[in-house]
Scaffold this active site. Sequence first.
Site, PDB file in Angstrom:
ATOM      1  N   ASP A   1      -9.666   3.590  -4.185  1.00  0.00           N
ATOM      2  CA  ASP A   1     -10.391   2.420  -3.709  1.00  0.00           C
ATOM      3  C   ASP A   1     -11.779   2.307  -4.324  1.00  0.00           C
ATOM      4  O   ASP A   1     -12.470   3.313  -4.514  1.00  0.00           O
ATOM      5  CB  ASP A   1     -10.575   2.474  -2.200  1.00  0.00           C
ATOM      6  CG  ASP A   1      -9.358   1.963  -1.461  1.00  0.00           C
ATOM      7  OD1 ASP A   1      -9.423   1.872  -0.237  1.00  0.00           O
ATOM      8  OD2 ASP A   1      -8.343   1.658  -2.110  1.00  0.00           O
TER       9      ASP A   1
ATOM     10  N   ASP B   1       0.825  -1.206   0.000  1.00  0.00           N
ATOM     11  CA  ASP B   1       0.000   0.000   0.000  1.00  0.00           C
ATOM     12  C   ASP B   1       0.865   1.264   0.000  1.00  0.00           C
ATOM     13  O   ASP B   1       2.094   1.199  -0.102  1.00  0.00           O
ATOM     14  CB  ASP B   1      -0.937  -0.053   1.207  1.00  0.00           C
ATOM     15  CG  ASP B   1      -2.288   0.555   0.943  1.00  0.00           C
ATOM     16  OD1 ASP B   1      -2.408   1.393   0.044  1.00  0.00           O
ATOM     17  OD2 ASP B   1      -3.255   0.185   1.644  1.00  0.00           O
TER      18      ASP B   1
END
Length: 690
Positions: free
Chosen positions: A246, A191
């Site tokens: 996202d 991430d």
Amino acid sequence: MRRLPIRSSGIARRRAVGAVAVAVLCTGGVVAVPASATASGTTPRPAPATAPAEPSPTLDDGLALTPPMGFNNWNSTHCSADFDETMVKGIADLFVDKGLKDAGYRYVNLDDCWALSARDANGKLVPDPARFPNGIKAVADYVHSKGLKLGIYTSAGTKTCSDVGFPGALGHEYSDAQQFADWGVDYLKYDNCNNQGVDAKQRYTTMRDALRATGRPIVYSICEWGQNKPWEWASGLGQLWRTTGDISDSWGSMVSLMKQNLPLAQYAGPGHWNDPDMLEVGNGGMTDTEYRTHFSMWSVMASPLLIGTDLRTASDTTYDILSNRDVIAVDQDPLGKQGTVVSSDGGRWVVSKEMKDGSRAVALFNETGSAQRIATTAKAVGLPSAPAYVARDLWRHTNAHTAGTLAATVPAHGTVLLRVAADAKWAAYPPAAELGLDEGVFIEPGASAKVSGTFANLGRTPARDVTVSLSGPAGKNWKVKADGPTKAPVVQGGRSLRTRWTVSAPAGSATGSYDLTLRATYRSPQGTKITSAAPVTAAVATAPPSGTSALGDLPWLSAANGYGPVERNTSNGESAAGDGNPLTVGDVVYAKGLGVHAASSVDFYAARTCEQVTAQVGVDDEKDTKGTVTFEVWADDRKVASTGVLTNSDAPQALSADVTGAQVVRLVATDGGDGVDSDHADWGDAQLTC
């Protein structure tokens, strides 16, 4: 981008994206039309002013030669107590028991929250003993015993993206990578939170080198959110890279990410994939029709297929969608081509994917809120000239032949997915047929409407014993009367049977949408009986009053919103109904209007009696630093006004549109081409004059 159910502050501050609050970034049937019909339309956005960069060199390690398939817990559990060793083992069991392993799913991936919040005295990561009492290696051993692979998560920063902020790998890359290898990890999602401003290429290159140094083959998923165009440089580092923020479990979010990912087809291929984020199929925020679209379009885009729902509680329909091997074969085709846009006119999308065997996977995707006929040709999707083609409907699992036109009446937010090939044995299959009404059905309570439809034979062989029927909604006492022939002994290839009907809604019918059933049966020359149906929706609505009315007070036919519901006379607010604030753009407050979130579409019945829409539009002040929105007004299928892209820094813009003669007026808010982050859009003082 990491999505969390609550807000927080600090480096990983949450913001509204799609249908949830998120951290700054990461965690119908085959039918025919007349042979003269051709596809038309526009690509999703203008061509760039400069040529796109060439993809970087790709890895030659043999990993992820087709898009990874598996499971990730984040979308269904976040950091809840449900995420633990028992869950992970249970998912592995279900992969085997439910046939997902046989369908191609391999990776069972842990996301954030698997570790303790501090490293040990030696600087090592420590699995949370409450969640994983036997450690990660024991879980990996169990997953491996099922013939599956285990994935894990960390961030290219000092902490991960959750509220707690578990240890990130920045400065610990080699130690962490070796721990993962020692545990038997097969996949790393890396991430981007809390990255301290360190150059993205540098951070992701260091972890690439650390993974290589372990000597263990580990698929490397670069979750950089598309901020630095990783498609231009990451193929030499990892096997997949996020192209978007996202996803959330909403129609607007899913479509926005699809539109961002589609233009990047040239960068995808075996061992290097564009990743528009994980699947939401089964999580409850979309309809089954929308989830089939989600799965279809991710497969046509050769995207990784990572299940994001809790399979322990998934419905049979969810399993049916996720295990559709015809669709999975499109995603996993070894040629590794990502689909490209053929047309996208008026929300009617055609996307074509070249397959290794020379066929094309063709998605007919309906972005709009009503059923649409979507058409293209074999030539337009890249197939060679041939006497006829065989088209397999990948959701209905049926085959038919066509002389070259591909079309369907596609339900709202639906996708018909075909696999089409030139086939010398085409005559062994029945002719494809189009079935649909010519236009939408609008009826006032207690009144009638005249409608007409078409059964058209696309094939080269005749359709025999053709019968068409139309019926009203079950149990509602509607009346449907045929106004002409509904049968034909034969309809030759390239010819059609026209039908006409009178549809009556009972007095007192509530306004809203009603499902009608349009069905046809016919026989192929070989005697095979074929039954097809087309989605038909009738809208019961009353004409708006004469004069000028506030659209915030009028009933709408349908409404789709990217985050929470469309709000009347308040801003979008958050995800719950009624949680908006006063409509405010550039410190100007509007008492009336609509609060929406891109991508949004709101349809009003105009009954061909209205002339003008006016509004003051802009990004609501409740999003103080972000948001890019384009406002559009449509009169039936014509875009009659558009603002161009507006941002939070723009003052309210006056918008006026001539909608004379329109049956339906549609207010659309798009994401401005950069995703739906913070796109709270206001139709201030929106009015309809009739």
